[in-house]
Design a protein around this motif. Structure first.
Motif, PDB file in Angstrom:
ATOM      1  N   PRO A   1       0.791  -1.238   0.000  1.00  0.00           N
ATOM      2  CA  PRO A   1       0.000   0.000   0.000  1.00  0.00           C
ATOM      3  C   PRO A   1       0.820   1.283   0.000  1.00  0.00           C
ATOM      4  O   PRO A   1       0.262   2.363  -0.205  1.00  0.00           O
ATOM      5  N   TYR A   2       2.136   1.173   0.213  1.00  0.00           N
ATOM      6  CA  TYR A   2       2.988   2.366   0.237  1.00  0.00           C
ATOM      7  C   TYR A   2       3.716   2.595  -1.095  1.00  0.00           C
ATOM      8  O   TYR A   2       4.496   3.540  -1.219  1.00  0.00           O
ATOM      9  N   ARG A   3       3.470   1.761  -2.110  1.00  0.00           N
ATOM     10  CA  ARG A   3       4.183   1.905  -3.385  1.00  0.00           C
ATOM     11  C   ARG A   3       3.447   2.881  -4.322  1.00  0.00           C
ATOM     12  O   ARG A   3       2.617   2.490  -5.133  1.00  0.00           O
ATOM     13  N   TYR A   4       3.775   4.138  -4.188  1.00  0.00           N
ATOM     14  CA  TYR A   4       3.177   5.227  -4.984  1.00  0.00           C
ATOM     15  C   TYR A   4       3.570   5.132  -6.455  1.00  0.00           C
ATOM     16  O   TYR A   4       2.861   5.613  -7.335  1.00  0.00           O
ATOM     17  N   ASP A   5       4.718   4.499  -6.717  1.00  0.00           N
ATOM     18  CA  ASP A   5       5.318   4.528  -8.046  1.00  0.00           C
ATOM     19  C   ASP A   5       4.811   3.439  -8.982  1.00  0.00           C
ATOM     20  O   ASP A   5       5.142   3.449 -10.173  1.00  0.00           O
ATOM     21  N   ILE A   6       4.019   2.478  -8.489  1.00  0.00           N
ATOM     22  CA  ILE A   6       3.559   1.376  -9.348  1.00  0.00           C
ATOM     23  C   ILE A   6       2.250   1.765 -10.019  1.00  0.00           C
ATOM     24  O   ILE A   6       1.193   1.797  -9.394  1.00  0.00           O
ATOM     25  N   LEU A   7       2.338   2.080 -11.302  1.00  0.00           N
ATOM     26  CA  LEU A   7       1.173   2.532 -12.062  1.00  0.00           C
ATOM     27  C   LEU A   7       0.809   1.571 -13.187  1.00  0.00           C
ATOM     28  O   LEU A   7      -0.312   1.602 -13.696  1.00  0.00           O
ATOM     29  N   HIS A   8       1.762   0.713 -13.592  1.00  0.00           N
ATOM     30  CA  HIS A   8       1.599  -0.082 -14.808  1.00  0.00           C
ATOM     31  C   HIS A   8       2.462  -1.333 -14.671  1.00  0.00           C
ATOM     32  O   HIS A   8       3.395  -1.367 -13.856  1.00  0.00           O
ATOM     33  N   GLU A   9       2.196  -2.348 -15.489  1.00  0.00           N
ATOM     34  CA  GLU A   9       2.984  -3.587 -15.398  1.00  0.00           C
ATOM     35  C   GLU A   9       4.467  -3.353 -15.708  1.00  0.00           C
ATOM     36  O   GLU A   9       5.323  -4.092 -15.216  1.00  0.00           O
ATOM     37  N   ILE A  10       4.786  -2.312 -16.451  1.00  0.00           N
ATOM     38  CA  ILE A  10       6.196  -2.027 -16.757  1.00  0.00           C
ATOM     39  C   ILE A  10       6.972  -1.669 -15.490  1.00  0.00           C
ATOM     40  O   ILE A  10       8.180  -1.921 -15.375  1.00  0.00           O
ATOM     41  N   ASP A  11       6.269  -1.099 -14.493  1.00  0.00           N
ATOM     42  CA  ASP A  11       6.916  -0.775 -13.214  1.00  0.00           C
ATOM     43  C   ASP A  11       7.263  -2.048 -12.448  1.00  0.00           C
ATOM     44  O   ASP A  11       8.294  -2.102 -11.764  1.00  0.00           O
ATOM     45  N   ILE A  12       6.420  -3.071 -12.572  1.00  0.00           N
ATOM     46  CA  ILE A  12       6.713  -4.373 -11.966  1.00  0.00           C
ATOM     47  C   ILE A  12       7.928  -5.007 -12.658  1.00  0.00           C
ATOM     48  O   ILE A  12       8.822  -5.556 -12.005  1.00  0.00           O
ATOM     49  N   ILE A  13       7.965  -4.903 -13.983  1.00  0.00           N
ATOM     50  CA  ILE A  13       9.088  -5.470 -14.752  1.00  0.00           C
ATOM     51  C   ILE A  13      10.395  -4.773 -14.371  1.00  0.00           C
ATOM     52  O   ILE A  13      11.443  -5.417 -14.247  1.00  0.00           O
TER      53      ILE A  13
END
Length: 293
Positions: free
Chosen positions: A263-275
């Motif tokens: 819940p604190y990961r502000y930067d994850i917006l898209h699957e590319i951020d996971i990659i």
């Protein structure tokens, strides 16, 4: 791009995962309080989220870290308090219920002052007032308890609710002009404080519980991961890397994975951020360069 790592607590949480000491999403002790905040007419900074953190060990280290991350969140996500502003109070000095509304005028003793000052005096004479007067015009946002003003966002808190050496319970208010930014700033702050000590309690803000600490999910295709990184990682390897990067991974059919985001990961917006996080977890220095055909 990692506001959750703007303090030593966030870095420690990330490093524990990276080194395999702790894996997956950190479980925080969360309860519901009976505290209610009513949001009335508040057009200047329409969004507000609050939390209580009980049984905090307020050491010098935590106070310094709390002040630093508060200002770093103000400067980054908060756009120098224009978008998001944070107030931290001694909860035991607050008398619920709470109200948030815009006013034309008000008087109270601001932090660092023993005398009562009007809003106009605060904005023209107090150092913090002079710094942030440009963010306000004719209407002034205020948070009240039964005894009066506790916070004048985005400018200053009341002297009455300031933190002292034996403060055990914290009340945190976050106000702003962007709902997502307000909620994520609160999530980052409460999760980072809870890394040291304390139990998070929710508050009902106009019928809605805050903080919202339910993790979000993103579905990702193993083929997409390989298309970007070209590492030929299998499902087991990807899962192990993501767990070290503090995610939870669930297998879906057809070569897809469900990735649960803290819940604190502000930067994850898209699957590319996971990659990108898979590449970080794998180690950039371990990626062998391949000459394009």
């Amino acid at each position: 791009d990692r506001p959750d790592m703007f303090s030593v607590e966030g870095i420690a949480r990330g490093m524990k995962g990276f080194l395999g000491i702790e894996k997956g999403i950190k479980k925080y002790d969360i309860a519901d309080s009976d505290v209610i905040l009513k949001r009335e007419k508040a057009d200047v900074r329409p969004y507000i989220a609050c939390a209580i953190i009980e049984n905090v060990e307020l050491t010098d280290y935590l106070i310094k870290s709390l002040m630093k991350i508060q200002e770093k969140l103000h400067d980054s996500i908060g756009r120098n308090r224009k978008k998001v502003a944070i107030g931290v109070h001694d909860f035991d000095k607050i008398k619920p219920p709470l109200v948030y509304r815009d006013v034309d005028e008000e008087t109270f003793a601001p932090l660092g002052e023993t005398r009562t000052m009007s809003v106009k005096e605060i904005l023209s004479e107090h150092p913090k007032g002079k710094d942030f007067a440009h963010l306000l015009k004719d209407k002034y946002p205020m948070i009240y308890d039964k005894e009066g003003v506790i916070s004048f966002p985005p400018v200053i808190n009341s002297e009455r609710t300031k933190l002292i050496e034996n403060t055990k319970n914290l009340f945190i208010d976050v106000t702003g002009t962007d709902e997502r930014a307000v909620n994520i700033a609160l999530n980052i702050l409460v999760c980072n404080i809870a890394e040291r000590s304390g139990k998070i309690s929710t508050i009902k803000v106009s019928g809605k519980k805050t903080p919202e600490l339910e993790p979000k999910e993103i579905s990702i295709d193993i083929e997409s991961i390989d298309k970007i990184l070209g590492l030929g990682l299998n499902e087991k390897q990807i899962t192990e890397i993501l767990e070290r990067m503090r995610y939870v991974v669930m297998k879906l059919k057809g070569g897809r994975l469900e990735v649960v985001i803290p819940p604190y990961r502000y930067d994850i917006l898209h699957e590319i951020d996971i990659i990108e996080d898979i590449a970080i977890g794998y180690g950039y220095n371990n990626i062998e360069p391949i000459l394009p055909k």
